[in-house]
Scaffold this active site. Structure first.
Site, mmCIF file in Angstrom:
data_model
loop_
_atom_site.group_PDB
_atom_site.id
_atom_site.type_symbol
_atom_site.label_atom_id
_atom_site.label_comp_id
_atom_site.label_asym_id
_atom_site.label_seq_id
_atom_site.Cartn_x
_atom_site.Cartn_y
_atom_site.Cartn_z
ATOM 1 N N GLY A 129 0.820 -1.198 0.000
ATOM 2 C CA GLY A 129 0.000 0.000 0.000
ATOM 3 C C GLY A 129 0.857 1.253 0.000
ATOM 4 N N CYS A 130 0.249 2.373 -0.356
ATOM 5 C CA CYS A 130 1.002 3.624 -0.491
ATOM 6 C C CYS A 130 1.472 4.161 0.866
ATOM 7 C CB CYS A 130 0.167 4.658 -1.229
ATOM 8 S SG CYS A 130 -1.505 4.893 -0.577
ATOM 9 N N TYR A 131 0.559 4.273 1.834
ATOM 10 C CA TYR A 131 0.965 4.721 3.168
ATOM 11 C C TYR A 131 1.977 3.752 3.771
ATOM 12 C CZ TYR A 131 -2.900 8.136 3.628
ATOM 13 O OH TYR A 131 -3.755 9.206 3.491
ATOM 14 N N THR A 132 1.749 2.473 3.527
ATOM 15 C CA THR A 132 2.621 1.443 4.087
ATOM 16 C C THR A 132 4.042 1.588 3.574
ATOM 17 O OG1 THR A 132 0.696 0.007 3.964
ATOM 18 C CG2 THR A 132 2.774 -1.025 4.519
#
EC number: 1.2.1.38
Length: 342
Positions: free
Chosen positions: A146-149
């Site tokens: 994921g992007c935030y991850t």
């Protein structure tokens, strides 16, 4: 000789970025665009600025002659679609969350569905290249992070690896552009709703939380729990995270800089910025770079880490291509040698 790739979900923002990158990749030919709702529509009708003269089709995947299939589809789609027989025919990179978490119960808790493909779930490789490069090279199914991850783990990884922080003191404050919410029409994403407005969402419930915890726990070799709060900001793309953690010992900034340099000096897409130069989203816009820097607050004995990525590139399509490059033994930065577009 070029590899043949297909894309399911090329009409979304991440899918379009994937098309844009692959069109400029010297070792790739886009051979198939899959869709159930846009069959017969030419891609250029959807994105006139993208020079891909190819129509959407809806074929049985077993009929396709591909080396690799990208899935830029909604959550729960690929979990039902994929099977061992398909993976014997082609490699898969899944940009959804369906194979990112190892514990099936996490899907029930965070995504509200029962995972139907638990054997493949255990065999999938998490596609964070900077942590799992050797595993990705041998993988047939890669779960794109994921992007935030991506931004959070890359920003904190050296601190967890060296065990110099109190793991359970970590707080991550994240801000993302609106494209992170996808292309589908939603009232809360309309211009008049997001313009001149910043709001938090997913308080204590955002789905990237278990993903961050799972992989930082793996690095730390113990189960960790952290606080993650995302915010939506009025810009198209980009993620900036500010992470806070208590230091276990009295360290100076050069000590921590040496640690980050140790882990990232040979990484092509991670830029540890010079002292006093704080990451900005515009410096990574439309690029596959992750910019990182930090400071120590000697008064509170906390380290403050800042990280910035483009949510659609390093947080999605660019990272998927980086994974593809590793899987097919291409140069890791092949097709990704572009810088921020201000």
């Amino acid at each position: 000789m070029k590899i043949k790739v297909g894309i399911l979900g090329a009409s979304g923002y991440a899918g379009n970025e994937l098309v844009r990158i692959l069109l400029n990749h010297p070792k790739v030919e886009i051979s198939y665009l899959g869709s159930s709702s846009s069959v017969g529509q030419n891609y250029q009708d959807l994105y006139p600025d993208t020079p891909l003269n190819l129509c959407f089709e809806n074929k049985n995947l077993d009929e396709l002659e591909l080396d690799l299939l990208f899935l830029a589809t909604p959550h729960e789609f690929s979990a039902k679609l994929l099977n061992e027989n398909l993976l014997k025919k082609m490699k898969i990179i899944d940009l959804s969350a369906d194979f990112r978490l190892k514990n099936p119960k996490d899907y029930e808790l965070w995504y509200k569905f029962t995972h139907p493909n638990q054997e493949l779930l255990q065999n999938a490789i998490y596609g964070l290249c900077e942590l799992y490069k050797e595993e990705i090279k041998k993988a047939s199914l890669v779960a794109n992070p994921g992007c935030y991850t991506t931004c959070s783990i890359l920003s904190l990884y050296p601190l967890f690896k060296e065990k110099i922080i109190d793991f359970n003191s970590v707080i991550i404050d994240a801000k993302s552009g609106v494209s992170g919410a996808g292309r589908s029409a939603k009232v809360e994403n309309l211009f008049c709703e997001v313009n001149e407005n910043i709001k938090a969402y997913g308080l204590a419930s955002h789905r990237h939380t278990p993903e961050i915890e799972e992989h930082l726990s793996y690095v730390a070799k113990e189960k960790i729990t952290l606080q993650f709060t995302p915010h939506l900001v009025p810009m198209q793309r980009g993620i900036l995270i500010s992470a806070y953690a208590n230091l276990k010992e009295n360290l100076q900034e050069q000590d921590i800089r040496d640690i980050y340099t140790k882990y990232y000096q040979n990484n092509k897409f991670i830029r540890l910025l010079p002292p006093q130069s704080l990451p900005q989203t515009r410096w990574v816009k439309s690029s596959n770079f992750a910019d990182i820097n930090f400071s120590i607050d000697q008064r509170t004995k906390r380290v403050i880490v800042l990280g910035a990525i483009d949510n659609l590139i390093k947080g999605a399509a660019g990272q998927a291509v980086q994974n593809m490059n590793l899987m097919f033994d291409f140069d890791e930065d092949e097709g990704l040698k572009f810088f921020a577009n201000l």
